[in-house]
Design a protein around this motif. Sequence first.
Motif, PDB file in Angstrom:
ATOM      1  N   GLU A  89       0.763  -1.338  -0.035  1.00  0.00           N
ATOM      2  CA  GLU A  89      -0.116   0.054  -0.165  1.00  0.00           C
ATOM      3  C   GLU A  89       0.758   1.273   0.003  1.00  0.00           C
ATOM      4  O   GLU A  89       0.620   2.166  -0.724  1.00  0.00           O
ATOM      5  CB  GLU A  89      -0.902  -0.142   1.144  1.00  0.00           C
ATOM      6  N   PHE A  90       1.926   1.414   0.837  1.00  0.00           N
ATOM      7  CA  PHE A  90       2.859   2.507   0.927  1.00  0.00           C
ATOM      8  C   PHE A  90       3.439   2.738  -0.588  1.00  0.00           C
ATOM      9  O   PHE A  90       3.581   3.880  -0.876  1.00  0.00           O
ATOM     10  CB  PHE A  90       3.507   2.344   2.130  1.00  0.00           C
ATOM     11  N   VAL A  91       4.131   1.537  -0.917  1.00  0.00           N
ATOM     12  CA  VAL A  91       4.700   1.667  -2.398  1.00  0.00           C
ATOM     13  C   VAL A  91       3.806   2.189  -3.146  1.00  0.00           C
ATOM     14  O   VAL A  91       4.044   3.142  -4.203  1.00  0.00           O
ATOM     15  CB  VAL A  91       5.183   0.346  -2.513  1.00  0.00           C
ATOM     16  N   GLY A  92       2.342   1.817  -3.197  1.00  0.00           N
ATOM     17  CA  GLY A  92       1.598   2.112  -4.211  1.00  0.00           C
ATOM     18  C   GLY A  92       1.135   3.353  -4.181  1.00  0.00           C
ATOM     19  O   GLY A  92       1.122   4.208  -5.112  1.00  0.00           O
ATOM     20  N   VAL A  93       0.963   4.027  -2.996  1.00  0.00           N
ATOM     21  CA  VAL A  93       0.356   5.283  -2.587  1.00  0.00           C
ATOM     22  C   VAL A  93       1.789   6.225  -3.103  1.00  0.00           C
ATOM     23  O   VAL A  93       1.249   7.161  -3.795  1.00  0.00           O
ATOM     24  CB  VAL A  93       0.107   5.613  -1.288  1.00  0.00           C
ATOM     25  N   VAL A 126      -0.746   8.366   5.179  1.00  0.00           N
ATOM     26  CA  VAL A 126      -0.214   8.547   6.477  1.00  0.00           C
ATOM     27  C   VAL A 126      -0.653   7.227   7.109  1.00  0.00           C
ATOM     28  O   VAL A 126       0.382   6.510   7.904  1.00  0.00           O
ATOM     29  CB  VAL A 126      -1.066   9.567   7.308  1.00  0.00           C
ATOM     30  N   LEU A 127      -1.471   6.544   6.694  1.00  0.00           N
ATOM     31  CA  LEU A 127      -2.032   5.188   7.345  1.00  0.00           C
ATOM     32  C   LEU A 127      -1.038   3.911   7.117  1.00  0.00           C
ATOM     33  O   LEU A 127      -0.944   3.424   8.314  1.00  0.00           O
ATOM     34  CB  LEU A 127      -3.679   4.643   6.708  1.00  0.00           C
ATOM     35  N   PRO A 128      -0.399   3.735   6.167  1.00  0.00           N
ATOM     36  CA  PRO A 128       0.641   2.627   6.013  1.00  0.00           C
ATOM     37  C   PRO A 128       1.717   3.102   6.944  1.00  0.00           C
ATOM     38  O   PRO A 128       2.408   2.105   7.686  1.00  0.00           O
ATOM     39  CB  PRO A 128       0.864   2.681   4.713  1.00  0.00           C
ATOM     40  N   VAL A 129       2.110   4.366   7.245  1.00  0.00           N
ATOM     41  CA  VAL A 129       3.071   4.704   7.948  1.00  0.00           C
ATOM     42  C   VAL A 129       2.841   4.216   9.522  1.00  0.00           C
ATOM     43  O   VAL A 129       3.724   3.532  10.174  1.00  0.00           O
ATOM     44  CB  VAL A 129       3.519   6.191   8.077  1.00  0.00           C
ATOM     45  N   LEU A 130       1.658   4.514   9.864  1.00  0.00           N
ATOM     46  CA  LEU A 130       1.172   4.331  11.180  1.00  0.00           C
ATOM     47  C   LEU A 130       1.078   2.833  11.246  1.00  0.00           C
ATOM     48  O   LEU A 130       1.489   2.137  12.449  1.00  0.00           O
ATOM     49  CB  LEU A 130      -0.237   4.948  11.365  1.00  0.00           C
TER      50      LEU A 130
END
Length: 151
Positions: A89-93, A126-130
């Motif tokens: 998800e983070f890489v995708g965002v 922000v969500l994947p970082v959290l």
Amino acid sequence: MTDLKHASTSARPKRRISGIGQVLIAVYAILAVGATGRSAVQVIFKFDEAPVAYSLSALAAVVYIIATIALVARGVVWYRVAWATIVFEFVGVLTVGVLSLTVPEFFAHESVWSYFGRGYVFIPLVLPVLGMWWLAKHPPSRDPRVEGGAA
């Protein structure tokens, strides 16, 4: 009497998910429902207008669904699935965010991850970082008395 009370308390499994973990899961669940609904409408009624953006929205919905399930489910395997989906998800965002800024013609319409999740108040950024922070702080327990323990 106190020994019996203490024994029954220690025999109960400890909760793996509490506090910020519950909030994190709730936000993932809300995003899963929102992204699924949005992408379903886009793919069914407007797919020919922006197939790349709408396919990415559908992919994001699947990622949010799997991440939500993996965060709730018990055990080491689900812990790893949670890590994999949240990193994806983070890489995708980040990738879609950069592409939507540098090659906007790819995104005739916005996806969930376009412009780093601007349409969702940057929560997808922000969500994947959290999520990664929370997972790092709460690995699965080896104690079988703890919910989600590996043993």
